[in-house]
Design a protein around this motif. Structure first.
Motif, mmCIF file in Angstrom:
data_model
loop_
_atom_site.group_PDB
_atom_site.id
_atom_site.type_symbol
_atom_site.label_atom_id
_atom_site.label_comp_id
_atom_site.label_asym_id
_atom_site.label_seq_id
_atom_site.Cartn_x
_atom_site.Cartn_y
_atom_site.Cartn_z
ATOM 1 N N VAL A 174 0.840 -1.197 0.000
ATOM 2 C CA VAL A 174 0.000 0.000 0.000
ATOM 3 C C VAL A 174 0.874 1.244 0.000
ATOM 4 O O VAL A 174 2.047 1.199 0.382
ATOM 5 C CB VAL A 174 -0.954 0.043 1.215
ATOM 6 N N VAL A 175 0.291 2.352 -0.447
ATOM 7 C CA VAL A 175 0.958 3.655 -0.362
ATOM 8 C C VAL A 175 0.084 4.581 0.469
ATOM 9 O O VAL A 175 -1.151 4.446 0.502
ATOM 10 C CB VAL A 175 1.223 4.263 -1.754
ATOM 11 N N VAL A 176 0.730 5.524 1.149
ATOM 12 C CA VAL A 176 0.037 6.422 2.065
ATOM 13 C C VAL A 176 0.329 7.871 1.672
ATOM 14 O O VAL A 176 1.491 8.250 1.503
ATOM 15 C CB VAL A 176 0.478 6.185 3.525
ATOM 16 N N LEU A 177 -0.718 8.655 1.527
ATOM 17 C CA LEU A 177 -0.610 10.079 1.194
ATOM 18 C C LEU A 177 -1.171 10.900 2.341
ATOM 19 O O LEU A 177 -2.349 10.763 2.696
ATOM 20 C CB LEU A 177 -1.361 10.368 -0.100
ATOM 21 N N LYS A 178 -0.322 11.752 2.920
ATOM 22 C CA LYS A 178 -0.689 12.503 4.122
ATOM 23 C C LYS A 178 -0.933 13.973 3.818
ATOM 24 O O LYS A 178 -0.414 14.522 2.837
ATOM 25 C CB LYS A 178 0.436 12.402 5.161
ATOM 26 N N GLY A 179 -1.667 14.610 4.725
ATOM 27 C CA GLY A 179 -1.847 16.048 4.675
ATOM 28 C C GLY A 179 -0.693 16.748 5.376
ATOM 29 O O GLY A 179 0.234 16.099 5.878
ATOM 30 N N PRO A 180 -0.730 18.083 5.428
ATOM 31 C CA PRO A 180 0.393 18.827 6.020
ATOM 32 C C PRO A 180 0.575 18.521 7.501
ATOM 33 O O PRO A 180 -0.394 18.468 8.257
ATOM 34 C CB PRO A 180 0.005 20.294 5.797
ATOM 35 N N PRO A 181 1.808 18.310 7.950
ATOM 36 C CA PRO A 181 2.055 18.019 9.368
ATOM 37 C C PRO A 181 1.657 19.189 10.243
ATOM 38 O O PRO A 181 1.809 20.358 9.868
ATOM 39 C CB PRO A 181 3.573 17.786 9.418
ATOM 40 N N ALA A 186 -5.113 16.239 9.312
ATOM 41 C CA ALA A 186 -4.088 15.394 8.706
ATOM 42 C C ALA A 186 -3.505 14.431 9.725
ATOM 43 O O ALA A 186 -3.372 13.219 9.471
ATOM 44 C CB ALA A 186 -2.985 16.267 8.109
ATOM 45 N N ASP A 187 -3.163 14.943 10.887
ATOM 46 C CA ASP A 187 -2.527 14.112 11.919
ATOM 47 C C ASP A 187 -3.482 13.054 12.464
ATOM 48 O O ASP A 187 -3.114 11.880 12.634
ATOM 49 C CB ASP A 187 -2.013 14.986 13.058
ATOM 50 N N GLU A 210 4.239 9.559 1.869
ATOM 51 C CA GLU A 210 4.686 10.929 1.633
ATOM 52 C C GLU A 210 3.620 11.949 2.048
ATOM 53 O O GLU A 210 2.432 11.641 2.082
ATOM 54 C CB GLU A 210 5.018 11.162 0.154
ATOM 55 N N ILE A 211 4.074 13.155 2.346
ATOM 56 C CA ILE A 211 3.193 14.291 2.630
ATOM 57 C C ILE A 211 2.894 14.991 1.307
ATOM 58 O O ILE A 211 3.804 15.517 0.660
ATOM 59 C CB ILE A 211 3.867 15.270 3.609
ATOM 60 N N ASN A 215 -2.805 18.048 -1.853
ATOM 61 C CA ASN A 215 -2.706 18.522 -3.225
ATOM 62 C C ASN A 215 -2.747 17.372 -4.241
ATOM 63 O O ASN A 215 -2.005 16.401 -4.135
ATOM 64 C CB ASN A 215 -1.397 19.316 -3.384
ATOM 65 N N LYS A 216 -3.595 17.523 -5.238
ATOM 66 C CA LYS A 216 -3.787 16.489 -6.259
ATOM 67 C C LYS A 216 -2.530 16.276 -7.094
ATOM 68 O O LYS A 216 -2.127 15.134 -7.355
ATOM 69 C CB LYS A 216 -4.958 16.886 -7.158
ATOM 70 N N ASP A 217 -1.899 17.354 -7.531
ATOM 71 C CA ASP A 217 -0.711 17.238 -8.382
ATOM 72 C C ASP A 217 0.457 16.603 -7.632
ATOM 73 O O ASP A 217 1.193 15.787 -8.190
ATOM 74 C CB ASP A 217 -0.298 18.607 -8.916
ATOM 75 N N GLU A 218 0.635 16.992 -6.366
ATOM 76 C CA GLU A 218 1.712 16.393 -5.575
ATOM 77 C C GLU A 218 1.496 14.895 -5.414
ATOM 78 O O GLU A 218 2.432 14.092 -5.519
ATOM 79 C CB GLU A 218 1.811 17.063 -4.202
ATOM 80 N N ALA A 219 0.249 14.517 -5.156
ATOM 81 C CA ALA A 219 -0.070 13.097 -4.991
ATOM 82 C C ALA A 219 0.183 12.332 -6.285
ATOM 83 O O ALA A 219 0.718 11.212 -6.271
ATOM 84 C CB ALA A 219 -1.525 12.943 -4.561
ATOM 85 N N MET A 220 -0.189 12.912 -7.408
ATOM 86 C CA MET A 220 0.032 12.258 -8.702
ATOM 87 C C MET A 220 1.523 12.054 -8.954
ATOM 88 O O MET A 220 1.951 10.990 -9.418
ATOM 89 C CB MET A 220 -0.590 13.088 -9.822
#
Length: 337
Positions: A174-181, A186-187, A210-211, A215-220
């Motif tokens: 699996v991969v994990v995409l987080k919001g801003p710390p 997010a936390d 990854e954080i 953002n959609k583009d960052e996640a992509m």
């Protein structure tokens, strides 16, 4: 007609003239019956309360949905006007906008934090200035004199994580995409996924974490890297719909990942359509319409003195293929689809 107003901080702050009070006369009598006239500062009853809504970032699909919903909900109130300001996902920008709203004597400030702890001292300044202060999505806890309207981020992630226990296959990658710390939502959403899923499924391997800052583009971009490094990714665990949608965009048309599972939070129109098309597994509804309704009701009660302190949460139901049509219909009625 939809009313959408976004005010962007560019180089210097725009100064708004605000006239919230005027002198009114009140007659009274002394002990000997003599009439005297007293002057008292009171709000002009003909002028609406001015509310500043500090949005986290209009580039964030949920933040934009919430800002637009707040403006539309404000149309229902004759005694309230709302100005929306774009925080541009920047602590410095958000903090400057809050200070500007204080300087220009808004009656109320609604803050959607970029980073709750970074905005905390500025929210405290607003309270100290005697301004009705409300934090939302995510609330900033323990500010004496401030109110909040939010949803429970732990529960938002939990409804997905519990479902994923049976849906994600054994020995999955699996991969994990987080919001801003530092962001409360997010936390807490990540904490929930860890407690309710990852700790209970030691067979599952996290091959990317990854954080992506909502953002959609960052996640992509992260997902494009992960699929090059891994022949098998079974699930995308994202802390919001925007990042889940970005990750799914990266595997679009790739048969190797055609059965990938994907989880998010928000219940955006885009996520609902992805679920309907069988591309996304589930999300949790964080209705911007419900938040906006509660925010304006809360602001009105606080401004008119009906209540002194309000802290409430909206519901967070799971959305999947069984009930996604209800969410699509909700967005259609609101004009989002």
């Amino acid at each position: 007609m939809k009313k959408i107003l976004v005010v962007t901080l560019i180089v210097s702050m725009i100064t708004f003239m605000f006239a919230g009070c005027q002198s009114s006369e009140k007659d009274s009598k002394t002990d000997d019956g003599t009439k005297v006239t007293e002057e008292k500062d009171t709000k002009d009853a003909d002028k609406p309360y001015k509310v500043a809504f500090i949005a986290r970032a209009q580039a964030d699909s949920f933040a934009a949905w919430l800002a637009n919903s707040v403006m539309e909900e404000a149309d229902k109130y004759d005694n309230i006007t709302v100005d929306v300001f774009d925080g541009q996902a920047s602590d410095d920008t958000e903090n400057s906008l809050i200070e500007n709203a204080i300087t220009n004597k808004y009656d109320a400030i609604i803050i959607q934090p970029n980073n709750g702890e970074a905005q905390r001292p500025y929210a405290e300044k607003a309270v100290k200035a005697g301004i009705v202060t409300i934090t939302t999505n995510a609330r900033i806890d323990d500010i004496e004199g401030a109110s909040s309207v939010d949803a429970d981020p732990y529960e938002q992630a939990k409804v997905n994580a519990v479902a994923a226990l049976d849906q994600i296959p054994e020995n999955a990658n699996v991969v994990v995409l987080k919001g801003p710390p530092g962001n409360f939502h997010a936390d807490k959403r990540y904490e929930s996924w860890k407690t309710e899923f990852l700790d209970k499924r030691p067979d599952v391997k996290v091959v990317g974490d990854e954080i992506a800052n909502w953002n959609k583009d960052e996640a992509m971009n992260y997902m494009e890297t992960w699929i090059q490094a891994n022949d098998k990714i079974d699930a995308i665990i994202a802390m919001n719909d925007n990042m889940a949608a970005g990750a799914l965009e990266a595997v679009k048309g790739n048969d190797k990942f055609k059965d990938i599972l994907a989880y998010g939070v928000d219940g955006t129109a885009e996520a609902a359509l992805l679920i309907k098309d069988g591309l996304m597994t589930s999300t949790c509804l964080q209705s911007a319409y419900d938040l906006a309704e509660a925010l304006l009701d809360t602001a009105n009660k606080l401004l008119t003195g009906e209540e002194e302190q309000i802290d409430i949460d909206i519901d967070c139901p799971l959305i999947n293929s069984d009930n996604v049509d209800d969410t699509i219909e909700m967005h259609k009625k609101a004009g989002a689809l």
